[in-house]
Design a protein around this motif. Sequence first.
Motif, PDB file in Angstrom:
ATOM      1  N   THR A  49       0.863  -1.186   0.000  1.00  0.00           N
ATOM      2  CA  THR A  49       0.000   0.000   0.000  1.00  0.00           C
ATOM      3  C   THR A  49       0.902   1.240   0.000  1.00  0.00           C
ATOM      4  OG1 THR A  49      -0.037   0.255   2.386  1.00  0.00           O
ATOM      5  CG2 THR A  49      -1.686  -1.246   1.420  1.00  0.00           C
ATOM      6  N   GLU A  50       0.288   2.379  -0.224  1.00  0.00           N
ATOM      7  CA  GLU A  50       1.057   3.630  -0.172  1.00  0.00           C
ATOM      8  C   GLU A  50       1.678   3.826   1.207  1.00  0.00           C
ATOM      9  OE1 GLU A  50      -0.822   7.312  -1.549  1.00  0.00           O
ATOM     10  OE2 GLU A  50      -2.102   5.997  -2.754  1.00  0.00           O
ATOM     11  N   ASP A  51       0.949   3.413   2.247  1.00  0.00           N
ATOM     12  CA  ASP A  51       1.457   3.556   3.610  1.00  0.00           C
ATOM     13  C   ASP A  51       2.764   2.798   3.819  1.00  0.00           C
ATOM     14  OD1 ASP A  51       0.299   5.364   5.261  1.00  0.00           O
ATOM     15  OD2 ASP A  51      -0.918   3.915   6.387  1.00  0.00           O
ATOM     16  N   HIS A  52       2.875   1.613   3.226  1.00  0.00           N
ATOM     17  CA  HIS A  52       4.148   0.878   3.335  1.00  0.00           C
ATOM     18  C   HIS A  52       5.280   1.712   2.741  1.00  0.00           C
ATOM     19  CE1 HIS A  52       1.427  -2.790   3.397  1.00  0.00           C
ATOM     20  NE2 HIS A  52       2.192  -2.996   4.436  1.00  0.00           N
ATOM     21  N   ALA A  53       5.025   2.277   1.555  1.00  0.00           N
ATOM     22  CA  ALA A  53       6.067   3.068   0.891  1.00  0.00           C
ATOM     23  C   ALA A  53       6.469   4.258   1.761  1.00  0.00           C
ATOM     24  CB  ALA A  53       5.572   3.529  -0.479  1.00  0.00           C
ATOM     25  N   LEU A  54       5.465   4.900   2.371  1.00  0.00           N
ATOM     26  CA  LEU A  54       5.745   6.076   3.210  1.00  0.00           C
ATOM     27  C   LEU A  54       6.496   5.682   4.475  1.00  0.00           C
ATOM     28  CD1 LEU A  54       2.353   8.023   3.101  1.00  0.00           C
ATOM     29  CD2 LEU A  54       4.563   8.749   2.171  1.00  0.00           C
ATOM     30  N   LEU A  55       5.964   4.672   5.192  1.00  0.00           N
ATOM     31  CA  LEU A  55       6.511   4.332   6.509  1.00  0.00           C
ATOM     32  C   LEU A  55       7.895   3.708   6.426  1.00  0.00           C
ATOM     33  CD1 LEU A  55       3.225   3.068   8.163  1.00  0.00           C
ATOM     34  CD2 LEU A  55       4.522   5.109   8.757  1.00  0.00           C
ATOM     35  N   PHE A  56       8.187   3.003   5.337  1.00  0.00           N
ATOM     36  CA  PHE A  56       9.510   2.383   5.206  1.00  0.00           C
ATOM     37  C   PHE A  56      10.467   3.240   4.385  1.00  0.00           C
ATOM     38  CE2 PHE A  56       6.647  -1.314   6.012  1.00  0.00           C
ATOM     39  CZ  PHE A  56       7.039  -1.487   7.329  1.00  0.00           C
ATOM     40  N   GLY A  57      10.016   4.457   4.049  1.00  0.00           N
ATOM     41  CA  GLY A  57      10.923   5.422   3.429  1.00  0.00           C
ATOM     42  C   GLY A  57      11.239   5.158   1.972  1.00  0.00           C
ATOM     43  N   TRP A  58      10.363   4.410   1.276  1.00  0.00           N
ATOM     44  CA  TRP A  58      10.644   4.129  -0.139  1.00  0.00           C
ATOM     45  C   TRP A  58      10.252   5.307  -1.026  1.00  0.00           C
ATOM     46  CZ3 TRP A  58       7.890  -1.068   1.078  1.00  0.00           C
ATOM     47  CH2 TRP A  58       8.783  -1.885   1.782  1.00  0.00           C
ATOM     48  N   ALA A  59       9.335   6.140  -0.533  1.00  0.00           N
ATOM     49  CA  ALA A  59       8.976   7.380  -1.240  1.00  0.00           C
ATOM     50  C   ALA A  59       8.309   8.314  -0.225  1.00  0.00           C
ATOM     51  CB  ALA A  59       8.019   7.094  -2.389  1.00  0.00           C
ATOM     52  N   ALA A  60       8.505   9.612  -0.407  1.00  0.00           N
ATOM     53  CA  ALA A  60       7.877  10.591   0.485  1.00  0.00           C
ATOM     54  C   ALA A  60       6.461  10.893  -0.019  1.00  0.00           C
ATOM     55  CB  ALA A  60       8.712  11.865   0.517  1.00  0.00           C
ATOM     56  N   GLU A  61       5.681  11.524   0.852  1.00  0.00           N
ATOM     57  CA  GLU A  61       4.279  11.797   0.512  1.00  0.00           C
ATOM     58  C   GLU A  61       4.158  12.628  -0.774  1.00  0.00           C
ATOM     59  OE1 GLU A  61       2.037  12.566   3.946  1.00  0.00           O
ATOM     60  OE2 GLU A  61       0.195  12.133   2.818  1.00  0.00           O
ATOM     61  N   ALA A  62       4.997  13.665  -0.874  1.00  0.00           N
ATOM     62  CA  ALA A  62       4.932  14.541  -2.062  1.00  0.00           C
ATOM     63  C   ALA A  62       5.326  13.765  -3.322  1.00  0.00           C
ATOM     64  CB  ALA A  62       5.852  15.737  -1.875  1.00  0.00           C
ATOM     65  N   ASP A  63       6.294  12.859  -3.181  1.00  0.00           N
ATOM     66  CA  ASP A  63       6.722  12.049  -4.334  1.00  0.00           C
ATOM     67  C   ASP A  63       5.581  11.142  -4.794  1.00  0.00           C
ATOM     68  OD1 ASP A  63       9.257  13.133  -4.064  1.00  0.00           O
ATOM     69  OD2 ASP A  63       9.944  11.499  -2.771  1.00  0.00           O
ATOM     70  N   LEU A  64       4.910  10.503  -3.831  1.00  0.00           N
ATOM     71  CA  LEU A  64       3.802   9.607  -4.191  1.00  0.00           C
ATOM     72  C   LEU A  64       2.695  10.375  -4.897  1.00  0.00           C
ATOM     73  CD1 LEU A  64       3.389   7.172  -1.166  1.00  0.00           C
ATOM     74  CD2 LEU A  64       4.195   6.654  -3.470  1.00  0.00           C
TER      75      LEU A  64
END
Length: 241
Positions: free
Chosen positions: A136-151
Amino acid sequence: MSQAAQKSLIYEGKAKRLYSTDDPNTVLIEYKDSFTAFNGEKRAEMSGKGRLNNLISSAIFDYLAKNGVPVHFIERVDEVRQLAARVKIFPLEVVVRNITTGSIVKRLGVAEGMKLPRSLMEFYYKDDALKDPLITEDHALLFGWAAEADLKTIKEITLRVNDLLKDFFESIDIMLVDFKLEFGRDNDGNLLLADEISPDTCRFWDVLTGDRLDKDRFRKNLGNVLDAYEEIWRRISRMGK
Ligand code: UDP
């Protein structure tokens, strides 16, 4: 041919080789003749495949760039190579589905070939050892794979690319069933659409016959794999003529 001279090999992937140039901001991407599927478990070499994917991907990136999409692609250099901005790739695969097939049918048991009422976007974590799991997007955010603005930017660009590519392929009687995108950041911090867009990374169905004109021919042993890639290139190269 561009001024950028090929220097050393930076990275060799399943379908491409990446070379540095004398400019630290660019790379040369060489398309190989290799086919792989199922996380590298199935392999084959087919002479001419690299050329076709390079031609197809270059034409698609040219079209997207002309329509204002920020892309890593700079120019096609020869039959198998293209010049692109050097980027650091986000460890995400962004998949868009317009019609159901492939992994979503297996995973969720939904019917094959359903036209979705709107496009579905999915994120996968790019990790061969984990077999690119759905996240999910939350995984990407919480594990630092992409920042909110990047997503946010990635989602906006992805939807725009889907609209542009649907039009592009509709005009040559091809249904854009689904596809995968990758994104990166260049040395100046710009977020760019990267990697390739080809029959390796998209599913293309012929509008009239329903024929599969993509890597599913290799995955499912349907035969005439390169003929399908050639047919995609033939239609693209005749566009507007
Ligand atoms: N795709 C890709 N690379 C991958 C996984 C998927 O380019 O590592 C593309 C694939 O070609 C298709 C779309 O993304 O166009 C959706 O693929 P799906 O999730 O159905 O996976 P598959 O059935 O190919 O395993």
